[in-house]
Every structure is written in structure tokens, then in C-alpha cells.
Write a protein that holds these residues in place. Structure first.
Motif, PDB file in Angstrom:
ATOM      1  N   ASN A  93     -46.379 -23.215  20.283  1.00 45.81           N
ATOM      2  CA  ASN A  93     -46.524 -22.515  21.370  1.00 45.81           C
ATOM      3  C   ASN A  93     -47.427 -22.484  22.124  1.00 45.81           C
ATOM      4  OD1 ASN A  93     -43.871 -21.514  20.104  1.00 45.81           O
ATOM      5  ND2 ASN A  93     -44.904 -19.963  18.883  1.00 45.81           N
ATOM      6  N   LEU A  94     -48.520 -22.553  21.429  1.00 40.67           N
ATOM      7  CA  LEU A  94     -49.959 -22.222  22.312  1.00 40.67           C
ATOM      8  C   LEU A  94     -50.632 -23.442  22.624  1.00 40.67           C
ATOM      9  CD1 LEU A  94     -51.251 -19.242  20.119  1.00 40.67           C
ATOM     10  CD2 LEU A  94     -50.734 -19.158  22.377  1.00 40.67           C
TER      11      LEU A  94
ATOM     12  N   ASN B 130     -47.285 -22.102  15.700  1.00 43.72           N
ATOM     13  CA  ASN B 130     -48.340 -21.711  16.591  1.00 43.72           C
ATOM     14  C   ASN B 130     -48.700 -22.674  17.594  1.00 43.72           C
ATOM     15  OD1 ASN B 130     -48.407 -18.993  16.008  1.00 43.72           O
ATOM     16  ND2 ASN B 130     -49.420 -19.392  14.140  1.00 43.72           N
TER      17      ASN B 130
ATOM     18  N   ALA C  72     -42.141 -18.091  21.237  1.00 42.58           N
ATOM     19  CA  ALA C  72     -42.333 -17.374  19.772  1.00 42.58           C
ATOM     20  C   ALA C  72     -41.270 -16.345  19.710  1.00 42.58           C
ATOM     21  CB  ALA C  72     -43.706 -16.457  20.008  1.00 42.58           C
TER      22      ALA C  72
ATOM     23  N   HIS D 203     -50.286 -15.155  17.862  1.00 42.31           N
ATOM     24  CA  HIS D 203     -50.380 -15.978  16.577  1.00 42.31           C
ATOM     25  C   HIS D 203     -49.250 -15.463  15.744  1.00 42.31           C
ATOM     26  CE1 HIS D 203     -53.879 -16.716  18.796  1.00 42.31           C
ATOM     27  NE2 HIS D 203     -54.668 -17.346  17.802  1.00 42.31           N
ATOM     28  N   ILE D 204     -48.331 -16.119  15.249  1.00 36.38           N
ATOM     29  CA  ILE D 204     -47.619 -15.797  14.116  1.00 36.38           C
ATOM     30  C   ILE D 204     -47.965 -15.699  12.931  1.00 36.38           C
ATOM     31  CG2 ILE D 204     -45.063 -16.363  13.222  1.00 36.38           C
ATOM     32  CD1 ILE D 204     -44.578 -18.007  15.979  1.00 36.38           C
TER      33      ILE D 204
ATOM     34  N   GLY E 192     -52.915 -15.989  12.319  1.00 38.51           N
ATOM     35  CA  GLY E 192     -51.941 -16.878  12.310  1.00 38.51           C
ATOM     36  C   GLY E 192     -51.630 -17.798  11.038  1.00 38.51           C
TER      37      GLY E 192
ATOM     38  N   SER F  93     -55.103 -26.834  19.130  1.00 38.18           N
ATOM     39  CA  SER F  93     -54.722 -27.062  17.643  1.00 38.18           C
ATOM     40  C   SER F  93     -56.056 -26.859  17.004  1.00 38.18           C
ATOM     41  CB  SER F  93     -54.009 -28.582  17.595  1.00 38.18           C
ATOM     42  OG  SER F  93     -52.928 -28.531  18.486  1.00 38.18           O
TER      43      SER F  93
ATOM     44  N   CYS G  91     -40.773 -23.362  10.094  1.00 39.68           N
ATOM     45  CA  CYS G  91     -42.188 -23.935  10.124  1.00 39.68           C
ATOM     46  C   CYS G  91     -42.191 -25.577  10.202  1.00 39.68           C
ATOM     47  CB  CYS G  91     -42.781 -23.514   8.929  1.00 39.68           C
ATOM     48  SG  CYS G  91     -43.136 -21.773   9.094  1.00 39.68           S
TER      49      CYS G  91
ATOM     50  N   LEU H  23     -56.703 -23.093  16.715  1.00 41.90           N
ATOM     51  CA  LEU H  23     -55.756 -22.477  15.968  1.00 41.90           C
ATOM     52  C   LEU H  23     -56.080 -22.711  14.073  1.00 41.90           C
ATOM     53  CD1 LEU H  23     -52.662 -23.102  18.111  1.00 41.90           C
ATOM     54  CD2 LEU H  23     -53.972 -20.981  17.825  1.00 41.90           C
TER      55      LEU H  23
ATOM     56  N   ALA I  40     -56.680 -20.086  11.383  1.00 41.71           N
ATOM     57  CA  ALA I  40     -55.766 -19.666  10.652  1.00 41.71           C
ATOM     58  C   ALA I  40     -56.381 -19.779   8.994  1.00 41.71           C
ATOM     59  CB  ALA I  40     -54.493 -20.700  10.970  1.00 41.71           C
TER      60      ALA I  40
END
Lengths: 227, 315
Positions: free
Chosen positions: A112-113, A109, A158, A2-3, A101, A88, A13, A91, A95
Motif C-alpha cells: 500500500n505505502l 503495508n 488498505a 499502517h496495518i 504496523g 519499505s 499477508c 516500514l 514494524a
């Protein structure tokens, strides 16, 4: 994987968030054409399941643990488009509530994920599984390899996002404004642990989970297959 | 009238659940249980803080959400360490004024910032990663070879490296602080309605609301399941057996989630739900919200404006 906030520039972003908009739109449209009222709880439970997968500390060979990502397992079981929404949402909850994240980095994120990982893993799985019987060894190996490919491609994405930052965003005196690691550092730093440890753990857990799912709930996989 | 049961009639409440912290290496079951415990503790704290009166709790959720988004962008664009440090002081004061408490606030901002951003960015302070003006020379003139690999002749901490690491750390902590203040001082239904009013698709909001509602039920079930497993384990567990157990558990929980989704859908349809999420009722921003907008604009200019004013001045 997780960035966190601060590693990517706002423009990165924004670009990745914008890239996710048509994906989310398509995923929502794909879901709307389903069973309508019944789909919202189905997706919500998918998000809860995604969150539970990410909660698990998976034992890895060096004696420590890694967190599972689960995007490919969800794509195999629910279908790749519902997996986009489920991952999503998981995530976003992570976050917002747990600082896991960044919020600005949510688009990155999710890219990527919730997009690269499930789609890459799912298509690898479909390609390798072919027309094999549901509970066959070939299908389980295909799921494991799909998870391995999906996780590593997500990690590579990432790493590229990290590695581009010092190339694109640097002050006049050479100070990096965001992630300070270039591609030559970011790519090996991300890929070596994922190729050797985390990817193997993710592949094993995905294959084993699918084995038990096919044994106890084959109807769920049949419903998700081909969506 | 039937008397209330003793457990319901008592006015005493126990201490709030707090996350257990331990530094020694734990096994995968203990770690997962600790993570669940942490999430539960976080939710209890959040419910308590959002329900009590305070500076940020009194603000209209949509305005607060837009303000938080604006500040996140400002922090991401900020290029000055003093401005970011001053902004951290403001965030800390806002946390105190909203009843979050200094310790919970610092744990929720600086601890993850140090763990997730701080350690990862630490090597960037050295000249190997970020070349620049040396501030502290670790060694110089070395000629070390390990096979074909040679270490650079000099290793130093550079000013550019320190600045880059400090910026990443300050930005990460500030962003975590903004999000923590928004989320901890806003009730979850109010926050999701605010997100919907600001353009998030209704289907997404509906899924988000349902997921959050049922997440804690599933976490409690998972915690019980993990505790049961840990209680019955005697002796060392082979590596493959651990992974087999995780795989089997995931399969079981997927079955459970699938059954719940059918029951929830049936319950929703029985109550008249037809598949459409209702739009959020709009609140009315007042003087407080106007003051917040002005304050956010000033902070934005302070954090971001200096960089561009400097560029204009240099022309």
C-alpha cells in the motif's frame, strides 16, 4: 494507515508479500544498475528521510495532527524505484522496533505505502506536470495532487484488504476471524478521513516541501526525475 | 599521562531517558518531540536489555528469528481464545526470564495493541457490525429516524462480535509480544545478519543497517531543530505557516541526508567497499536451540492444531 497484526489473515499477508517480491526484485535491480557502491548510502539516507517524514505530526484543520506518509515526495525526489526500497526499509524498522504496523502484515503495508502510493502519486505528478519548468506553480500543484491521489489509493487498497476479510474468513457461527468490517464499512471509514483531512495535509506538505527542495536542492530532484 | 576530563572520568551515570507521557492535546511540535523522545527511550532500553544475560539473549539469533516467524504464523492461524491467552502467559514468563521487566513488556505489547487494534475493533462487538447471538441488549424495538436515515430496531452486543474483537486484540498483542521479545533481546547487527542468513537480499540488509545506524543521528538533529522552533514561537501560529515550516524543514533535511549519503559513500569506498554486502558468518546452534525448536513446535500444534483436529473429528 499502517496495518497492525491480527487484522489480515496469513493468506492475505502471504499473497501481498508475494506480490511485493517482484517489485522489490525490480527495485533492487534498478538500484544495482546505478552507481553501485554509492547507492547503498543513498538509499539508506532515503530510508532515514522517509522515517523522518513519517515522524512528523502534520497539523490538520480539525485542530489535531496526522502523520505524513511521504511516499510520493520520495518518488518525485528520488524516483519511484528507490522510493520503494526507502519506504519499505522505513516500514520494516517501524514494524520491528516500534510495533507500528505488523511484521506479518509488512508485505501488505509495503504494497500500500511503498508500491501503490509512490507509483500512483509519481505518475499522476508526471502526467499533470508535463513539461512545465521545475519551479513552476503547475509542477507544485501536480506534486500536491499526486500526493493526494497516491495517499487515497493507498488507503483504498488498505480498505479493500480489510473489507475482504469477513467475506473470506468467517467461522461456522458467523464470527469473523480477522478484520470484522466488511467493504461497506471499511471503505468509507478509511476514505472519508483521507479524502477530507489527511489527503489535503499530505498534498500541502508535499507541494511545499517540493517548493523548498526545488529552491535549495534542484540537483537532487533532477537526479531523481525519470528514474 | 594526560588526565581524563571530568565528565569522562566519573563513574556515575544518570537515569535512563524515559518517554514523557501526557494526555492533554499537544501541538504538532510537542507531539513530534514526544515521539522522538519515545524512540530514543526505546533504543536505550533495547540496548540495555540485549546486552544483559538472559534466557532469550543466550539463543542463536537465526534460530530465534525462525522461531519468532513460526510463532507469528501460529498466532495468525490460531482460532481459540484460551490457547491464545495461555500463549500470552508464556510470552510474559519469557520476558521476565530475559530481564525485560513486567512494566516495559506490558507497555510495549498491550498499550499499542489496545490503541491500534482495540479501539478500532470496538464497534465490531455490536450487532450493527457483527450480527449474531445477543449477549447484552442495549435497546430493542426502537423506531428512530433522522431524515432519510433510520437506526436499526435493535442494538445488542453479540457473542460473535465479542469473540471477533477478542481474537483480533489477542492476536495483535501476541504478535507485538513476539516481535518485542525478538528485537529487545537481540543486538541489531546480529538481527540483520540473521535476516541475511535467512534469505533477505544483501543490498536490503546493507541499507537496513546503514539506515538504522544514521536514523538516531538524524532524530537528534530533528529534535534540536524542533526544540529551537518551539522555543522561539510566541503567540498563535497560522495554519499555513505551520505547513510551510514543515515543508521547509523536510527540504532542509533532504539536503542534509543527500550530503551525508555522499560522505558515507566516500568513507565506505575509502575503506575498500566495492558495492557488495558480505555474507553473514554462520553461528552454531546447540542444545538450547534444539529445545527452543521443540517448544515452538509444541506451541504451534497447541495454537493451530486444535482447529484442524476438530475438523478431522467432525468428519
Amino acid at each position: 494507515m499502517h496495518i497492525p497484526e491480527g487484522y489480515l489473515s496469513p493468506s492475505t499477508c502471504l499473497t501481498l508479500g508475494a506480490a511485493m517480491l517482484p517489485v522489490w526484485y525490480r527495485a533492487t535491480a534498478a538500484v544495482k544498475t546505478g552507481l553501485e557502491a554509492a547507492r547503498a548510502p543513498f538509499l539508506a539516507m532515503g530510508a532515514v528521510f522517509s522515517f523522518l517524514i513519517m515522524m512528523f505530526n502534520i497539523p490538520i484543520p480539525d485542530g489535531t495532527t496526522a502523520h505524513a506518509a511521504g511516499g510520493v515526495l520520495l518518488a518525485i525526489v528520488l524516483g519511484p524505484w528507490p522510493a520503494v526500497i526507502a519506504v519499505s526499509v522505513a516500514l520494516l524498522i517501524q514494524a520491528l522496533f516500534f510495533g507500528d504496523g505488523g511484521v506479518l502484515a509488512f508485505g501488505a503495508n509495503a504494497f500500500n505505502l511503498a508500491f501503490i502510493m509512490p507509483f500512483a502519486g509519481y505518475h499522476t505528478y508526471r502526467l499533470l506536470a508535463g513539461g512545465s519548468p521545475p519551479a513552476s506553480r503547475r509542477r507544485l500543484i501536480a506534486a500536491g495532487l499526486g500526493a493526494y491521489v497516491g495517499l487515497n489509493l493507498g488507503a483504498l487498497a488498505a480498505a479493500i484488504e480489510f473489507g475482504l476479510q469477513p467475506l473470506l474468513f468467517t467461522a461456522a457461527d458467523g464470527t469473523p476471524l480477522y478484520c470484522p468490517y466488511g467493504l461497506e464499512v471499511a471503505i468509507p471509514a478509511m476514505l472519508i478521513p483521507h479524502l477530507t483531512l489527511a489527503g489535503v495535509a499530505e498534498a500541502t506538505v508535499t507541494a511545499l516541501a517540493l517548493k523548498y527542495i526545488l529552491k535549495t536542492s534542484p540537483d537532487i530532484v533532477a537526479a531523481g526525475d525519470g528514474r | 599521562m594526560t588526565p581524563l576530563p571530568t565528565w569522562l572520568a566519573t563513574g556515575e551515570t544518570g537515569p535512563l531517558l524515559t518517554a514523557e507521557r501526557r494526555w492533554r492535546r499537544a501541538d504538532y511540535l510537542t507531539k513530534t518531540l514526544a515521539d522522538i523522545q519515545k524512540i530514543m527511550a526505546e533504543d536505550i532500553l533495547q540496548t540495555g536489555v540485549a546486552a544483559r544475560p538472559g534466557f532469550l539473549q543466550a539463543l542463536e539469533p537465526r534460530v530465534k528469528t525462525v522461531a519468532a516467524a513460526t510463532l507469528l504464523i501460529a498466532v495468525a492461524l490460531a482460532a481459540g481464545i484460551p490457547a491464545l491467552a495461555a500463549f500470552h502467559c508464556l510470552l510474559f514468563l519469557a520476558a521476565l526470564a530475559s530481564g525485560l521487566g513486567p512494566k516495559p513488556y506490558l507497555i510495549r505489547t498491550w498499550l499499542p495493541a489496545l490503541v491500534f487494534a482495540g479501539f478500532a475493533v470496538l464497534p465490531a462487538i455490536f450487532s450493527w457490525v457483527t450480527p449474531g447471538h445477543p449477549v447484552l441488549v442495549v435497546y430493542d424495538g426502537a423506531d428512530w429516524h433522522i431524515g432519510p436515515f433510520a437506526l436499526p430496531a435493535q442494538l445488542a452486543v453479540t457473542r460473535q462480535g465479542l469473540t471477533a474483537a477478542a481474537m483480533v486484540l489477542l492476536r495483535a498483542a501476541a504478535s507485538l509480544g513476539i516481535v518485542a521479545l525478538l528485537v529487545k533481546t537481540t543486538r541489531w547487527p546480529a538481527l540483520t545478519k540473521a535476516l541475511q542468513a535467512l534469505g533477505m537480499p544483501a543490498v536490503f540488509v546493507l541499507v537496513l543497517e546503514l539506515a538504522y545506524r544514521y536514523l538516531f543521528l538524524f532524530l537528534l538533529l530533528l529534535a534540536d531543530y524542533l526544540l529551537g522552533r518551539r522555543s522561539r514561537l510566541v503567540g498563535a501560529e497560522p495554519a499555513l505557516a505551520k505547513l510551510e515550516w514543515v515543508g521547509g524543514t523536510l527540504a532542509g533535511f533532504l539536503r542534509l541526508a543527500g550530503e551525508y549519503s555522499k560522505e558515507i559513500a566516500a568513507a565506505m569506498q575509502a575503506r575498500g567497499f566495492g558495492g557488495e554486502a558480505r555474507p553473514a558468518p554462520a553461528g552454531r546452534p546447540g542444545v538450547r536451540e534444539a529445545c527452543l525448536a521443540v517448544a515452538v513446535a509444541l506451541i504451534f500444534v497447541s495454537l493451530v492444531g486444535g482447529k484442524y483436529l476438530g475438523q478431522i473429528g467432525g468428519l
